[in-house]
Design an enzyme around this catalytic site. Structure first.
Site, PDB file in Angstrom:
ATOM      1  CG  HIS A 169      -1.919   1.142   1.182  1.00 25.27           C
ATOM      2  ND1 HIS A 169      -3.195   0.988   0.655  1.00 25.27           N
ATOM      3  CD2 HIS A 169      -1.822   2.445   1.560  1.00 25.27           C
ATOM      4  CE1 HIS A 169      -3.837   2.134   0.731  1.00 25.27           C
ATOM      5  NE2 HIS A 169      -3.028   3.042   1.273  1.00 25.27           N
ATOM      6  CB  CYS A 170       2.112   3.278  -2.689  1.00 25.22           C
ATOM      7  SG  CYS A 170       3.253   4.644  -3.006  1.00 25.22           S
ATOM      8  N   PRO A 171       1.526   5.138   0.253  1.00 21.56           N
ATOM      9  CG  PRO A 171       2.968   6.008   1.875  1.00 21.56           C
ATOM     10  CD  PRO A 171       2.682   4.765   1.089  1.00 21.56           C
TER      11      PRO A 171
END
Length: 379
Positions: A169-171
């Site tokens: 999950h990439c912020p």
């Protein structure tokens, strides 16, 4: 006059609008967009600094201006396009065949934890093309989504759903990077790196001139000098991240699989999904090379099933009929009991295609058996 009793209204659910839980979740969703807004603001400023301050106001050579402006806008367009697709492409979730039926859910809730629950899951998974297991050898099951997890699928705690071929999950994109947008994420890294390298290369001579007082001290000085520092800094970080993901693609791994290798029925194999460099590349970018550099979806497969390089999952099984050893190079890919989708079968063009009837007839042969089926037969 009769006075009827007023029915007491039930308390609002924890996540209902107006409750503290709902407000908190909405605030969290807004906070998740802060990194995206930061990147977008940097991108907008860099456009102004490069186009206006550097090209239009500082450069004196007309030919240099035209070349830099044309090349810059090409990189800028590809960067923004791939970034947009990475952010707004919805992660793909497991198809309905992996969700438990209502009766299976009831059976799972009634049964005590342990082997009896595994028996329910084995029944539900017996016709599914799954090969991976938990560390204890059990069927991978998500108790939040109520589904049997496909291979390479993981539950994201931020999105609160199972994501097919989840990488992380990439912020910075406020999205899960998985099967549906992994190609877009790679192109985003590639074009952002090219964007920064191009800016740093064309800005260098003017940065040196301002640094050595070779040009008059104007408003452009701050923009040009800071533009070079920012481009150089981002180039270093992006080059390492892009190189790491290029290595992942070449090995057909995800970030999660690097930290925890996939566990198959009889053993852990960190390279279980690797088909060789060419096929690994095509699994992400597709068969048609004209789409490789464009942020349009062209990945092979459906994200629910993947070919593996495992030949003999059970060392106690005999070699294949006809005297062929199970490690023969002609059978270097494991096929699910159910055939792969049409688009996915292109990965295995140099190996024979196995029809469903043949797979059912020969499901006991090495390299063609479904571990879920084998586990069901042994219990």
């Amino acid at each position: 006059m009769r006075c009827g009793k007023m029915a007491a209204s039930p308390p609002p659910a924890a996540g209902a609008p107006g409750t503290w839980g709902g407000v908190r979740r909405r605030c969290q969703r807004l906070l998740y967009w802060v990194p995206v807004l930061f990147i977008s603001s940097i991108l907008c400023w860099s456009y102004y600094a490069y186009v206006t301050q550097l090209c239009l106001l500082t450069m004196t050579n007309i030919g240099e201006k035209v070349v830099c402006l044309v090349a810059y806008h090409i990189f800028f367009m590809l960067f923004v396009w791939s970034y947009w697709k990475t952010i707004f492409t919805l992660p793909m979730n497991p198809s309905k065949e992996f969700h438990l039926s209502y009766s299976d859910k009831e059976s799972l809730e009634r049964e005590p934890r342990g082997e009896s629950q595994q028996e329910v899951l084995r029944r539900a998974a017996k016709d599914l093309p799954i090969y991976t297991r938990t560390m204890s050898g059990a069927i991978r099951y998500c108790d939040r989504c109520h589904l049997v997890k496909p291979d390479r699928c993981h539950h994201c705690s931020v999105c609160d759903k199972c994501i097919l071929k989840m990488d992380h999950h990439c912020p910075w994109v406020n999205n899960c990077v998985g099967f549906s947008n992994y190609k877009f994420f790679l192109l985003f890294l590639a074009y952002s790196l090219l964007y920064c390298l191009f800016i740093a290369a064309t800005d260098l001579q003017y940065f040196i001139k301002f640094w050595t007082n070779g040009l008059p001290d104007t408003q452009a000085k701050f923009h040009i000098m800071f533009l070079f520092f920012a481009a150089a800094m981002f180039s270093v970080s992006l080059s390492s991240l892009f190189g790491y993901h290029c290595w992942l693609v070449s090995k057909n791994k995800s970030t999660l699989e690097v930290f925890r290798a996939p566990i198959f029925r009889h053993r852990t194999d960190k390279n279980g999904f690797s088909l060789g460099f060419s096929k690994n590349l095509r699994q992400v970018f597709g068969d048609e090379k004209k789409y490789w550099l464009l942020p349009v979806f062209s990945s092979l497969g459906d994200g629910c099933s993947f070919p593996t390089c495992l030949v003999n999952q059970d060392p106690e099984q005999a070699s294949t009929p006809g005297g062929l050893n199970s490690t023969s190079k002609s059978e270097n890919h494991l096929f699910p009991a159910k055939p792969l989708r049409d688009s996915q079968s292109h990965l295995l063009t140099d190996a024979p295609s196995w029809p469903e009837t043949a797979a059912k007839a020969d499901k006991g042969k090495v390299g063609m058996s479904n571990p879920a089926l084998t586990m069901e037969n042994e219990t």
